[in-house]
Motif scaffolding. Structure first.
Motif, mmCIF file in Angstrom:
data_model
loop_
_atom_site.group_PDB
_atom_site.id
_atom_site.type_symbol
_atom_site.label_atom_id
_atom_site.label_comp_id
_atom_site.label_asym_id
_atom_site.label_seq_id
_atom_site.Cartn_x
_atom_site.Cartn_y
_atom_site.Cartn_z
ATOM 1 N N ARG A 116 0.846 -1.214 0.000
ATOM 2 C CA ARG A 116 0.000 0.000 0.000
ATOM 3 C C ARG A 116 0.871 1.251 0.000
ATOM 4 O O ARG A 116 0.544 2.237 -0.668
ATOM 5 C CB ARG A 116 -0.920 -0.015 1.228
ATOM 6 C CG ARG A 116 -1.951 1.112 1.218
ATOM 7 C CD ARG A 116 -2.984 0.866 0.140
ATOM 8 N NE ARG A 116 -3.975 1.953 0.089
ATOM 9 C CZ ARG A 116 -3.932 2.953 -0.782
ATOM 10 N NH1 ARG A 116 -2.966 3.030 -1.679
ATOM 11 N NH2 ARG A 116 -4.864 3.894 -0.765
ATOM 12 N N GLU A 117 1.963 1.221 0.754
ATOM 13 C CA GLU A 117 2.898 2.348 0.769
ATOM 14 C C GLU A 117 3.448 2.596 -0.630
ATOM 15 O O GLU A 117 3.533 3.746 -1.076
ATOM 16 C CB GLU A 117 4.038 2.054 1.736
ATOM 17 C CG GLU A 117 5.115 3.128 1.796
ATOM 18 C CD GLU A 117 6.248 2.740 2.734
ATOM 19 O OE1 GLU A 117 7.382 2.573 2.249
ATOM 20 O OE2 GLU A 117 5.998 2.596 3.953
ATOM 21 N N ALA A 118 3.818 1.526 -1.318
ATOM 22 C CA ALA A 118 4.340 1.660 -2.681
ATOM 23 C C ALA A 118 3.296 2.279 -3.606
ATOM 24 O O ALA A 118 3.639 3.079 -4.498
ATOM 25 C CB ALA A 118 4.781 0.296 -3.210
ATOM 26 N N GLU A 119 2.024 1.934 -3.408
ATOM 27 C CA GLU A 119 0.951 2.522 -4.221
ATOM 28 C C GLU A 119 0.835 4.023 -3.979
ATOM 29 O O GLU A 119 0.661 4.807 -4.925
ATOM 30 C CB GLU A 119 -0.380 1.846 -3.907
ATOM 31 C CG GLU A 119 -0.494 0.411 -4.388
ATOM 32 C CD GLU A 119 -1.781 -0.261 -3.939
ATOM 33 O OE1 GLU A 119 -2.015 -1.400 -4.356
ATOM 34 O OE2 GLU A 119 -2.543 0.365 -3.171
ATOM 35 N N VAL A 120 0.911 4.428 -2.719
ATOM 36 C CA VAL A 120 0.803 5.847 -2.386
ATOM 37 C C VAL A 120 1.955 6.619 -3.020
ATOM 38 O O VAL A 120 1.755 7.684 -3.623
ATOM 39 C CB VAL A 120 0.794 6.042 -0.858
ATOM 40 C CG1 VAL A 120 0.808 7.528 -0.509
ATOM 41 C CG2 VAL A 120 -0.431 5.368 -0.235
ATOM 42 N N VAL A 121 3.171 6.084 -2.878
ATOM 43 C CA VAL A 121 4.336 6.725 -3.492
ATOM 44 C C VAL A 121 4.148 6.807 -5.004
ATOM 45 O O VAL A 121 4.413 7.842 -5.628
ATOM 46 C CB VAL A 121 5.626 5.955 -3.139
ATOM 47 C CG1 VAL A 121 6.810 6.496 -3.941
ATOM 48 C CG2 VAL A 121 5.914 6.057 -1.643
ATOM 49 N N ALA A 122 3.675 5.711 -5.613
ATOM 50 C CA ALA A 122 3.492 5.674 -7.065
ATOM 51 C C ALA A 122 2.486 6.712 -7.552
ATOM 52 O O ALA A 122 2.618 7.231 -8.667
ATOM 53 C CB ALA A 122 3.045 4.277 -7.493
ATOM 54 N N HIS A 123 1.492 7.038 -6.730
ATOM 55 C CA HIS A 123 0.484 8.018 -7.148
ATOM 56 C C HIS A 123 1.032 9.443 -7.139
ATOM 57 O O HIS A 123 0.462 10.329 -7.797
ATOM 58 C CB HIS A 123 -0.746 7.918 -6.243
ATOM 59 C CG HIS A 123 -1.524 6.663 -6.458
ATOM 60 N ND1 HIS A 123 -2.297 6.079 -5.484
ATOM 61 C CD2 HIS A 123 -1.632 5.850 -7.549
ATOM 62 C CE1 HIS A 123 -2.852 4.976 -5.956
ATOM 63 N NE2 HIS A 123 -2.465 4.826 -7.204
ATOM 64 N N LEU A 124 2.119 9.688 -6.396
ATOM 65 C CA LEU A 124 2.752 11.011 -6.443
ATOM 66 C C LEU A 124 3.664 11.151 -7.663
ATOM 67 O O LEU A 124 3.912 12.272 -8.121
ATOM 68 C CB LEU A 124 3.561 11.257 -5.164
ATOM 69 C CG LEU A 124 4.172 12.648 -4.985
ATOM 70 C CD1 LEU A 124 3.074 13.717 -4.923
ATOM 71 C CD2 LEU A 124 5.031 12.725 -3.726
ATOM 72 N N VAL A 125 4.138 10.042 -8.185
ATOM 73 C CA VAL A 125 5.098 10.069 -9.300
ATOM 74 C C VAL A 125 4.569 10.802 -10.528
ATOM 75 O O VAL A 125 5.274 11.645 -11.106
ATOM 76 C CB VAL A 125 5.558 8.635 -9.651
ATOM 77 C CG1 VAL A 125 6.294 8.603 -10.991
ATOM 78 C CG2 VAL A 125 6.465 8.092 -8.544
ATOM 79 N N PRO A 126 3.327 10.560 -10.998
ATOM 80 C CA PRO A 126 2.845 11.293 -12.182
ATOM 81 C C PRO A 126 2.806 12.805 -11.972
ATOM 82 O O PRO A 126 3.061 13.571 -12.914
ATOM 83 C CB PRO A 126 1.437 10.726 -12.397
ATOM 84 C CG PRO A 126 1.459 9.385 -11.742
ATOM 85 C CD PRO A 126 2.356 9.539 -10.570
#
Length: 384
Positions: A116-126
């Protein structure tokens, strides 16, 4: 007439548990404590959550969901950073449950948090890549983790400025990390460096201390037994006791070692400084080097100091105050107009950023992680 069950009882239970975990720490809270805080019975609570571990899992997931919602609802990077800065400077930010208590989870639950942490980080990337088109995917993920590290620093201290200034400062610090220009050298590699001393026979006492440090960091001091440490070394618990009379003695030895590593690196770095900026750069470099080489030690120094006996805890707090004072002097020479509280908040942000990135799963993919961290750290220190 019997009282009606509130339709949002599950959310109320999770909220109460989160507050208690924040206030007392996971191991100092029981299911009965959570039930009492809501005026219900433990059996009523178990209707919604199977165990205290289940409660912690959902408390951490709830925090991650709140953070994720702010990121996904933001129209651009600056809007996301402003929303997150407001969140972390609000009353009793729940970031600490994510940052401090999630490691008390076990097995599949811990893995669920990592995902879930990786998903949150990934959503900031774009949002980062839209604002900075020169960033590749790996660089954007590294920067995103640095941003969350800066924001998460607010859960690790009680310093505060007036609310508006507080939000503005955290926005500036997060923005400094988000817009930091990384140099061209150094792309992610497949594997990290070999462990120091690989292939050498390590004395048994050192093996025990090394495994204890790792386990205390990964699981939390209170969740580890002497039998766990013995099993990690390949010996029985009674053999551990021949080297360390108690688990407390192991923790004291670990904390002392961490302090010694930081002290030695700091003295070596500052001894080479020719001017205030170089002193700050060398101080940052020393902290990064210790964090990368001894990440489990830094984890213990960050999270387990309250588990020390009174005498050792007092001594460690004195060491921390002295170390912070060195940083305040170095940063204050660069930013003489800033008051001490503001300088300390900035320093906490940089330390937390380093720790958050180093403990992440992407850390070993960067052969020049120290250089990346130095660039990010100086951006936050210099543009606050």
């Amino acid at each position: 007439m019997a009282a009606r069950r509130p339709p949002n009882r599950k959310a109320l239970i999770r909220s109460a548990a989160t507050e208690l975990f924040l206030e007392r720490g996971y191991h100092n809270v029981s299911v009965a404590d959570v039930a009492e805080a809501l005026g219900i019975t433990a059996s009523a609570l178990y209707h919604h959550y199977r165990s205290k571990q289940d409660l912690l899992l959902h408390a951490v997931l709830g925090t991650l969901d709140s953070v994720d919602a702010l990121v996904r609802e933001a129209g651009d990077l600056d809007e996301a950073l402003r929303s997150l800065a407001a969140l972390v400077t609000g009353p009793r930010s729940a970031f600490a449950v994510w940052e401090r208590e999630a490691r008390n989870l076990e097995g599949a639950q811990r893995e669920a948090i990592h995902e879930r942490e990786a998903e949150v980080v990934a959503h900031l990337v774009p949002l980062l890549r839209a604002a900075r088109r020169e960033l590749g995917g790996p660089e954007a993920e590294l920067v995103a983790r640095a941003v969350f590290g800066v924001l998460g620093s607010r859960s690790r201290h009680r310093l505060a400025l007036p609310r508006r200034r507080d939000q503005q400062l955290m926005f500036r610090l997060a923005s400094a990390a988000a817009y930091c220009k990384l140099s061209e050298a150094g792309r992610p590699a497949g594997t990290g460096p070999a462990a120091p001393g690989a292939g050498l026979r390590i004395p048994r006492r050192e093996q025990i201390l090394t495994e204890a440090i790792r386990l205390f960091d990964e699981r939390g001091y209170q969740s580890v037994t002497m039998a766990d440490i013995g099993e990690a070394v390949g010996i029985v618990a009674s053999a551990v006791y021949r080297h360390f009379p108690s688990k407390t003695d192991l923790l004291i030895a670990a904390m002392n070692r961490g302090g010694e590593r930081i002290r030695a690196a700091t003295e070596q770095g500052l001894g080479q400084a020719k001017d205030p900026r170089e002193a700050l750069e060398l101080l940052l470099g020393a902290h990064i080097a210790v964090s990368i080489e001894h990440r489990h030690l830094v984890g213990i120094l960050t999270n387990e100091r309250d588990q020390l006996p009174d005498k050792e805890r007092t001594a460690f707090r004195r060491f921390q105050a002295d170390y912070q004072d060195v940083w305040v002097q170095a940063l204050g020479a660069i930013l003489p107009e800033r008051e001490p509280t503001e300088l300390k908040i900035i320093i906490h942000a940089v330390h937390a950023m380093i720790y958050f990135v180093v403990r992440s799963r992407i850390a070993d993919q960067w052969p020049d992680l120290a250089q990346r961290q130095s660039e990010l750290g100086m951006a936050v220190l210099g543009k606050a």
